[in-house]
Design an enzyme around this catalytic site. Structure first.
Site, mmCIF file in Angstrom:
data_model
loop_
_atom_site.group_PDB
_atom_site.id
_atom_site.type_symbol
_atom_site.label_atom_id
_atom_site.label_comp_id
_atom_site.label_asym_id
_atom_site.label_seq_id
_atom_site.Cartn_x
_atom_site.Cartn_y
_atom_site.Cartn_z
ATOM 1 N N CYS A 175 -7.625 2.688 -3.985
ATOM 2 C CA CYS A 175 -6.699 2.876 -5.101
ATOM 3 C C CYS A 175 -5.878 4.130 -4.808
ATOM 4 O O CYS A 175 -5.966 4.696 -3.713
ATOM 5 C CB CYS A 175 -7.449 2.993 -6.427
ATOM 6 S SG CYS A 175 -8.667 4.313 -6.477
ATOM 7 N N THR A 176 -5.095 4.579 -5.753
ATOM 8 C CA THR A 176 -4.153 5.666 -5.493
ATOM 9 C C THR A 176 -4.853 6.958 -5.090
ATOM 10 O O THR A 176 -4.550 7.549 -4.053
ATOM 11 C CB THR A 176 -3.277 5.923 -6.728
ATOM 12 O OG1 THR A 176 -2.663 4.709 -7.129
ATOM 13 C CG2 THR A 176 -2.197 6.959 -6.411
#
Length: 304
Positions: A175-176
């Site tokens: 994810c980010t």
């Protein structure tokens, strides 16, 4: 230059409300903008401001219960990437809606950015992007699976419907910045998946540390500030934001007939009514007037 710090930390806050006001006051005093979320499970957010101000806020957070080993990721910008400051109380610092998920109990195997390429290129590994569909649309890793979720709450249902696809596979998720994977890996472990991995520090750390010539990342990484996207070396990308739907758009998309600043873009034009668009136009007008007056937006919010 503005320093940008992206952070999260899972720890037990018995009384998040008692932490909220002092943290807000410090951020305001140090001219910090951005967003910080507080819950019983910890803290999450991205903030920006002068170097000394960021250092002061990080020192304050590290002094909170259980936060001495706080980690964060930094980048810089020549403009303030946030318009306002928000310090919010929430039920979860990243909303999955699964009360039994507890990243403090156990998570998947952390994989350093330098080792990520080797892992995801293994034939027995399925790579899953845990971000929302509009984030995935502008960039992801080669051959990564896109669950096409509108929000992180949708991930458990997607897994339940698709888990048969991953029999005898090791699962690698990203994810980010890493926070979603703290929960998604704990969730999969709870579902009986044995070999679960996630990218330590998320995409941002990968783009910071892995040379572009060795990268398996394709496109840009969506970020939740006015930069909108970043690329290798965390350089600001070409994307802008549609202020109606909050999805990323390219400058060329503003030439499309569906685009109206603050009202619609080609992605959301058909999703809103004429009354919605009229309301958005009035909102945009009021925002422009407030900005012309030089008003600063500071919010202290409780969200259930």
């Amino acid at each position: 230059m503005y320093t940008i710090a992206a952070l999260y930390h899972f720890t037990r806050f018995d009384d998040p409300a008692a932490i909220q006001a002092p943290l807000l006051a410090l951020c305001e005093r140090e001219k910090i903008s951005g967003s910080l979320l507080l819950a019983h499970e910890g803290i999450n957010g991205t903030i920006a401001g002068p170097r000394a101000g960021i250092d002061a806020v990080l020192a304050h957070i590290r002094a909170l219960p259980g936060c001495a080993d706080l980690e964060w990721k930094e980048s810089t910008s020549d403009h303030q990437p946030f318009r306002r400051l928000k310090v919010r109380l929430k039920k979860e610092i990243v909303t999955m809606g699964q009360p039994d998920v507890d990243p403090k109990a156990r998570v998947g195997h952390y994989v350093d950015p330098q080792d990520w390429n080797e892992l995801i290129q293994s034939p027995d590994v399925a790579v899953i992007d845990t971000r929302n569909d509009y984030e995935v649309a502008i960039g992801t890793f080669q051959n990564a699976i896109d669950p096409k979720t509108d929000s992180f709450r949708d991930f458990p249902a997607w897994w339940e419907a698709n888990k048969h696809r991953f029999h005898n596979k090791r699962i690698a998720m990203f994810c980010t910045g890493g926070i979603r994977c703290e929960k998604s890996t704990n969730y999969l472990l709870g579902q009986g998946v044995e070999d679960v991995y996630h990218l330590k520090g998320g995409i941002l750390k990968y783009l910071e540390e892995v040379p572009e010539t060795e990268s398996t990342w394709q496109g840009e990484c969506f970020v939740f500030d006015n930069r909108v996207s970043v690329g290798h070396g965390l350089k600001e990308g070409p994307h802008e934001l549609c202020f109606a739907c909050r999805r990323p758009i390219l400058p060329s998309d503003k030439d499309r007939p569906e685009y109206e600043h603050g009202v619609s873009c080609h992605q959301c034009f058909a999703e809103t009514s004429d009354d919605d668009k009229a309301r958005f136009r009035e909102r945009q007008k009021q925002m422009a007037l407030a900005e012309a007056r030089g008003e600063k937006h500071i919010r202290i919010v409780h969200e259930d």
